[in-house]
Design a protein around this motif. Structure first.
Motif, PDB file in Angstrom:
ATOM      1  N   PHE A 394      23.922  16.652  -3.377  1.00 27.16           N
ATOM      2  CA  PHE A 394      22.685  17.281  -2.910  1.00 27.16           C
ATOM      3  C   PHE A 394      21.815  16.206  -2.258  1.00 27.16           C
ATOM      4  CE2 PHE A 394      18.143  17.777  -3.760  1.00 27.16           C
ATOM      5  CZ  PHE A 394      17.883  18.931  -3.051  1.00 27.16           C
ATOM      6  N   GLN A 395      21.230  16.536  -1.114  1.00 24.95           N
ATOM      7  CA  GLN A 395      20.297  15.630  -0.453  1.00 24.95           C
ATOM      8  C   GLN A 395      19.057  16.393  -0.064  1.00 24.95           C
ATOM      9  OE1 GLN A 395      21.548  12.504   2.460  1.00 24.95           O
ATOM     10  NE2 GLN A 395      20.330  13.653   3.923  1.00 24.95           N
ATOM     11  N   GLY A 396      17.901  15.852  -0.373  1.00 29.59           N
ATOM     12  CA  GLY A 396      16.650  16.519  -0.050  1.00 29.59           C
ATOM     13  C   GLY A 396      15.555  15.522   0.242  1.00 29.59           C
ATOM     14  N   ASN A 459      16.734   4.316   1.460  1.00 29.68           N
ATOM     15  CA  ASN A 459      15.897   3.468   2.304  1.00 29.68           C
ATOM     16  C   ASN A 459      16.306   3.724   3.744  1.00 29.68           C
ATOM     17  OD1 ASN A 459      14.945   1.176   3.885  1.00 29.68           O
ATOM     18  ND2 ASN A 459      14.468   0.189   1.932  1.00 29.68           N
ATOM     19  N   GLU A 460      15.473   4.450   4.495  1.00 24.32           N
ATOM     20  CA  GLU A 460      15.831   4.852   5.855  1.00 24.32           C
ATOM     21  C   GLU A 460      16.020   3.655   6.778  1.00 24.32           C
ATOM     22  OE1 GLU A 460      16.665   7.685   6.739  1.00 24.32           O
ATOM     23  OE2 GLU A 460      15.515   9.276   5.818  1.00 24.32           O
ATOM     24  N   ALA A 461      15.270   2.569   6.571  1.00 24.92           N
ATOM     25  CA  ALA A 461      15.343   1.409   7.457  1.00 24.92           C
ATOM     26  C   ALA A 461      16.580   0.561   7.192  1.00 24.92           C
ATOM     27  CB  ALA A 461      14.083   0.550   7.304  1.00 24.92           C
ATOM     28  N   ASP A 462      16.981   0.439   5.933  1.00 22.56           N
ATOM     29  CA  ASP A 462      18.118  -0.404   5.567  1.00 22.56           C
ATOM     30  C   ASP A 462      18.845   0.242   4.406  1.00 22.56           C
ATOM     31  OD1 ASP A 462      19.960  -2.331   5.024  1.00 22.56           O
ATOM     32  OD2 ASP A 462      18.529  -3.949   4.626  1.00 22.56           O
ATOM     33  N   ARG A 463      19.977   0.932   4.705  1.00 26.69           N
ATOM     34  CA  ARG A 463      20.689   1.650   3.673  1.00 26.69           C
ATOM     35  C   ARG A 463      21.290   0.728   2.617  1.00 26.69           C
ATOM     36  NH1 ARG A 463      22.054   6.891   4.321  1.00 26.69           N
ATOM     37  NH2 ARG A 463      22.495   6.634   2.109  1.00 26.69           N
ATOM     38  N   GLU A 464      21.411  -0.566   2.933  1.00 26.86           N
ATOM     39  CA  GLU A 464      21.896  -1.501   1.932  1.00 26.86           C
ATOM     40  C   GLU A 464      20.921  -1.643   0.766  1.00 26.86           C
ATOM     41  OE1 GLU A 464      24.834  -2.896   1.932  1.00 26.86           O
ATOM     42  OE2 GLU A 464      25.414  -2.020   3.858  1.00 26.86           O
ATOM     43  N   LYS A 465      19.663  -1.250   0.989  1.00 25.45           N
ATOM     44  CA  LYS A 465      18.635  -1.367  -0.052  1.00 25.45           C
ATOM     45  C   LYS A 465      18.471  -0.085  -0.863  1.00 25.45           C
ATOM     46  CE  LYS A 465      15.829  -4.861   2.349  1.00 25.45           C
ATOM     47  NZ  LYS A 465      14.481  -5.195   2.876  1.00 25.45           N
ATOM     48  N   ASP A 466      19.367   0.895  -0.648  1.00 26.47           N
ATOM     49  CA  ASP A 466      19.289   2.110  -1.447  1.00 26.47           C
ATOM     50  C   ASP A 466      19.327   1.766  -2.936  1.00 26.47           C
ATOM     51  OD1 ASP A 466      19.296   3.461   0.898  1.00 26.47           O
ATOM     52  OD2 ASP A 466      21.226   4.467   0.603  1.00 26.47           O
ATOM     53  N   ILE A 467      18.481   2.418  -3.699  1.00 23.75           N
ATOM     54  CA  ILE A 467      18.479   2.232  -5.146  1.00 23.75           C
ATOM     55  C   ILE A 467      19.395   3.276  -5.771  1.00 23.75           C
ATOM     56  CG2 ILE A 467      17.092   2.320  -7.241  1.00 23.75           C
ATOM     57  CD1 ILE A 467      14.758   1.266  -5.669  1.00 23.75           C
ATOM     58  N   ILE A 468      20.378   2.820  -6.552  1.00 24.88           N
ATOM     59  CA  ILE A 468      21.400   3.704  -7.106  1.00 24.88           C
ATOM     60  C   ILE A 468      21.415   3.578  -8.625  1.00 24.88           C
ATOM     61  CG2 ILE A 468      23.853   4.282  -7.135  1.00 24.88           C
ATOM     62  CD1 ILE A 468      24.068   2.992  -4.373  1.00 24.88           C
ATOM     63  N   ASP A 502       5.598  10.118   5.178  1.00 25.71           N
ATOM     64  CA  ASP A 502       5.130  10.801   3.962  1.00 25.71           C
ATOM     65  C   ASP A 502       6.226  11.611   3.279  1.00 25.71           C
ATOM     66  OD1 ASP A 502       2.517   9.817   4.177  1.00 25.71           O
ATOM     67  OD2 ASP A 502       1.919  11.461   5.502  1.00 25.71           O
ATOM     68  N   MET A 503       7.496  11.245   3.542  1.00 26.40           N
ATOM     69  CA  MET A 503       8.617  11.934   2.920  1.00 26.40           C
ATOM     70  C   MET A 503       9.504  10.921   2.209  1.00 26.40           C
ATOM     71  SD  MET A 503       8.143  15.138   3.775  1.00 26.40           S
ATOM     72  CE  MET A 503       9.695  15.969   3.517  1.00 26.40           C
ATOM     73  N   MET A 504      10.090  11.347   1.095  1.00 26.22           N
ATOM     74  CA  MET A 504      11.002  10.516   0.324  1.00 26.22           C
ATOM     75  C   MET A 504      12.348  11.235   0.252  1.00 26.22           C
ATOM     76  SD  MET A 504      10.414   9.110  -3.532  1.00 26.22           S
ATOM     77  CE  MET A 504       9.869  10.742  -4.037  1.00 26.22           C
ATOM     78  N   LYS A 505      13.439  10.541   0.651  1.00 24.82           N
ATOM     79  CA  LYS A 505      14.769  11.141   0.679  1.00 24.82           C
ATOM     80  C   LYS A 505      15.551  10.724  -0.561  1.00 24.82           C
ATOM     81  CE  LYS A 505      16.966  11.629   4.535  1.00 24.82           C
ATOM     82  NZ  LYS A 505      17.759  11.367   5.763  1.00 24.82           N
ATOM     83  N   ILE A 506      16.161  11.700  -1.212  1.00 29.90           N
ATOM     84  CA  ILE A 506      16.920  11.452  -2.439  1.00 29.90           C
ATOM     85  C   ILE A 506      18.265  12.162  -2.349  1.00 29.90           C
ATOM     86  CG2 ILE A 506      16.996  11.854  -4.939  1.00 29.90           C
ATOM     87  CD1 ILE A 506      13.971  11.605  -4.944  1.00 29.90           C
ATOM     88  N   GLN A 507      19.317  11.470  -2.789  1.00 31.07           N
ATOM     89  CA  GLN A 507      20.652  12.063  -2.877  1.00 31.07           C
ATOM     90  C   GLN A 507      21.082  12.072  -4.349  1.00 31.07           C
ATOM     91  OE1 GLN A 507      23.274   9.770  -0.439  1.00 31.07           O
ATOM     92  NE2 GLN A 507      22.519  10.622   1.498  1.00 31.07           N
ATOM     93  N   VAL A 508      21.703  13.163  -4.755  1.00 29.57           N
ATOM     94  CA  VAL A 508      22.232  13.276  -6.110  1.00 29.57           C
ATOM     95  C   VAL A 508      23.661  13.779  -6.028  1.00 29.57           C
ATOM     96  CG1 VAL A 508      21.974  14.340  -8.384  1.00 29.57           C
ATOM     97  CG2 VAL A 508      19.951  13.797  -7.037  1.00 29.57           C
ATOM     98  N   LYS A 509      24.559  13.086  -6.709  1.00 30.61           N
ATOM     99  CA  LYS A 509      25.969  13.502  -6.759  1.00 30.61           C
ATOM    100  C   LYS A 509      26.330  13.820  -8.205  1.00 30.61           C
ATOM    101  CE  LYS A 509      29.287  10.518  -5.879  1.00 30.61           C
ATOM    102  NZ  LYS A 509      30.191   9.654  -5.096  1.00 30.61           N
ATOM    103  N   VAL A 510      26.972  14.965  -8.420  1.00 30.13           N
ATOM    104  CA  VAL A 510      27.393  15.392  -9.757  1.00 30.13           C
ATOM    105  C   VAL A 510      28.896  15.615  -9.718  1.00 30.13           C
ATOM    106  CG1 VAL A 510      27.117  17.102 -11.580  1.00 30.13           C
ATOM    107  CG2 VAL A 510      25.172  16.533 -10.120  1.00 30.13           C
ATOM    108  N   TRP A 511      29.618  15.053 -10.691  1.00 33.71           N
ATOM    109  CA  TRP A 511      31.063  15.281 -10.765  1.00 33.71           C
ATOM    110  C   TRP A 511      31.548  15.234 -12.213  1.00 33.71           C
ATOM    111  CZ3 TRP A 511      28.859  10.689  -9.474  1.00 33.71           C
ATOM    112  CH2 TRP A 511      29.320   9.524 -10.093  1.00 33.71           C
TER     113      TRP A 511
END
Length: 511
Positions: A394-396, A459-468, A502-511
């Motif tokens: 899910f991504q929102g 992190n839209e500017a640098d995906r390497e900085k995504d917090i997981i 003013d938006m925050m993007k979050i991805q959630v994976k469930v398995w």
């Protein structure tokens, strides 16, 4: 092996397609049929209509029905090609110019380019094909009565990128991709193969593969039909339970005085309301299942047609598209389904009837949960087709300009493995961001099971900085239907690096 002739029919008029148009949910109808349907289903107040087959919600625009179907709906060129092949199989060979068909014209083709895999009339060949430098080296042959026109190739357009066609298949994600899809999402995948290579590799097994797929699809259709019959049976049982309970209560109350009569009427109204709500839910469930059954029947017809008339590439593309579409349709079915088929009403009558004047209610109407779930049967039939994956992503994007509006919830998304609906919850406490998954289907699955989750703050500017944050094989209890991670990040860091417009993007994976 002799196959029965399959007719390509519009699901609305049940006649052969006339100018086939494809809805966003991938179902195809005659242009006049879908125009009439849209006009009948929409009003000035409604902003959407639903697909006649799968009930997928399609947002409406300010255009008229005729303008919308002509300008916004994509022509289904594969259906057109199959219809032409049916005609060509029974009449003298004759094909039509591909560029002219795009312009809604019908001119006989006289040239065939084996490199472009297209047919041209004299005018389009001279003014479109010959005037491109790269086309000078193409092999072009004239079309005569003896020309072998098979296989008829039609490149499938990419549903995500306008003007692009499907060219490769990613085996890692089981997705059909155009060049843009590959460049943006699948460059790092291990196994990505062109459709032409796949078609050549699978040519010896294609008949067995398609026959096996059709047999399994028939099993799913039969299972869905059984589910419809069972749901209708449950609806009849609910009506019988209602009548039985109401009569029983009436017999008990008939011997009492005025106060008991008053309580009787109040209880009767309560029961009528609860059964009415349940009947409405059950009727909606039946409509959802019937729509899914129609989808399976329609898809089976398309596959039978492509098996008989399509090229190897078309067969593979159609099967993979059908798998992807079936998973989406099944997820939408489960998101809409109320899981009410296995509930049973049991009347609990108060024991202390001597002091009637002190009673505020005569009975309660609790629900008894059974372990039976007809969705499980359909899921188990879909799994061998490769339509049901073990994971869901899910991504929102969430507005965070006004933190006073937290907590926020996403729309529901569906996890096919556990037949459960989920929402993502965001909250802020003590200057920290917290994210949680909340299950909405606690009343329709087992009390507990193990799942793994991955929360990703983008992190839209640098995906390497995504917090997981990952959680593996954790026991999930439905009596506490929430899991996630708290205090995932300091809000100040969030404001500096993870909020865009003013938006925050979050991805959630469930398995």
């Amino acid at each position: 092996m002799r196959h029965r002739k399959t007719e390509l029919k519009c699901p609305i008029c049940l006649e052969k397609f006339n100018t086939p148009k494809k809805l966003p949910c991938s179902h195809t109808f005659c242009e006049p049929c879908i125009q009439s349907y849209v006009q009948a289903e929409t009003t000035e107040e409604t902003k959407f209509f639903r697909c006649p087959l799968c009930r997928f919600k399609i947002e409406w625009s300010t255009l008229s029905a005729s303008e919308w179907t002509q300008s916004k709906l994509q022509t289904d060129y594969m259906i057109l090609a199959l219809l032409e092949r049916e005609t060509n199989d029974s009449t003298p060979k004759q094909v039509y110019c591909e560029p002219c068909k795009i312009a809604n014209e019908k001119n006989v083709a006289v040239h065939h380019c084996t490199d472009c895999k297209e047919f041209f009339c004299e005018q389009c060949f001279n003014y479109l094909h010959k005037r491109k430098i790269d086309n000078n080296l193409h092999t072009v042959t004239g079309i005569t009565q003896d020309t072998d026109l098979k296989p008829l190739e039609m490149d499938e357009p990419c549903p995500l990128h306008s003007g692009k066609v499907l060219e490769v298949f990613c085996f890692d994600h089981k997705k059909l991709c155009c060049s843009i899809c590959f460049a943006t999402d699948h460059r790092k995948c291990d196994t990505v193969t062109s459709l032409d290579e796949i078609a050549n590799e699978k040519k010896e097994q294609e008949e067995i593969y398609i026959d096996d797929f059709l047999n399994k699809l028939s099993d799913v259709e039969q299972c869905t039909k059984s589910a419809v019959d069972k749901a209708k049976e449950n609806l009849g049982r609910i009506n019988g339970d209602k009548e039985s309970m109401l009569q029983s209560i009436a017999d008990i109350i008939s011997s009492t005085k005025s106060h008991l009569d008053t309580l009787h009427e109040e209880l009767k109204l309560s029961i009528e309301k609860k059964f009415s709500d349940t009947e409405n839910c059950q009727q909606f469930d039946i409509e959802c299942l019937v729509a899914f059954q129609k989808t399976l029947f329609h898809d089976k017809g398309i596959i039978e047609a492509i098996k008989e008339h399509g090229s190897r590439k078309q067969k593979f593309v159609t099967l993979e598209k059908t798998k992807d579409a079936l998973e989406k349709h099944f997820k939408r079915l489960c998101l809409a389904y109320n899981f009410s088929d296995s509930k049973k009403y049991v009347l609990d009558i108060e024991d202390e009837l001597k002091d009637v004047q002190t009673l505020s209610t005569l009975a309660t109407l609790p629900l008894q949960q059974s372990g039976e779930n007809i969705m499980t049967d359909i899921k188990n039939k879909l799994c061998p087709l490769g339509c049901i994956g073990d994971q869901v992503t899910f991504q929102g994007s969430f507005p965070v300009s006004d933190v006073s509006k937290l907590p926020q919830f996403s729309g529901p998304f569906f996890h096919a493995k556990t037949l459960s609906k989920w929402v993502l919850k965001l909250s802020k406490k003590d200057g920290m961001l917290s994210m949680f998954l909340r299950c909405l289907s606690a009343d329709c699955t087992d009390s507990s099971y193990e799942i793994s989750t991955e929360f990703r703050l983008v992190n839209e500017a640098d995906r390497e900085k995504d917090i997981i944050k990952k959680y593996f094989n954790e026991r999930f209890l439905y009596d506490s239907p929430q899991k996630g991670c708290s205090s995932i990040i300091n809000w100040r860091i969030l404001e500096n690096e993870y909020i865009s417009n003013d938006m925050m993007k979050i991805q959630v994976k469930v398995w």
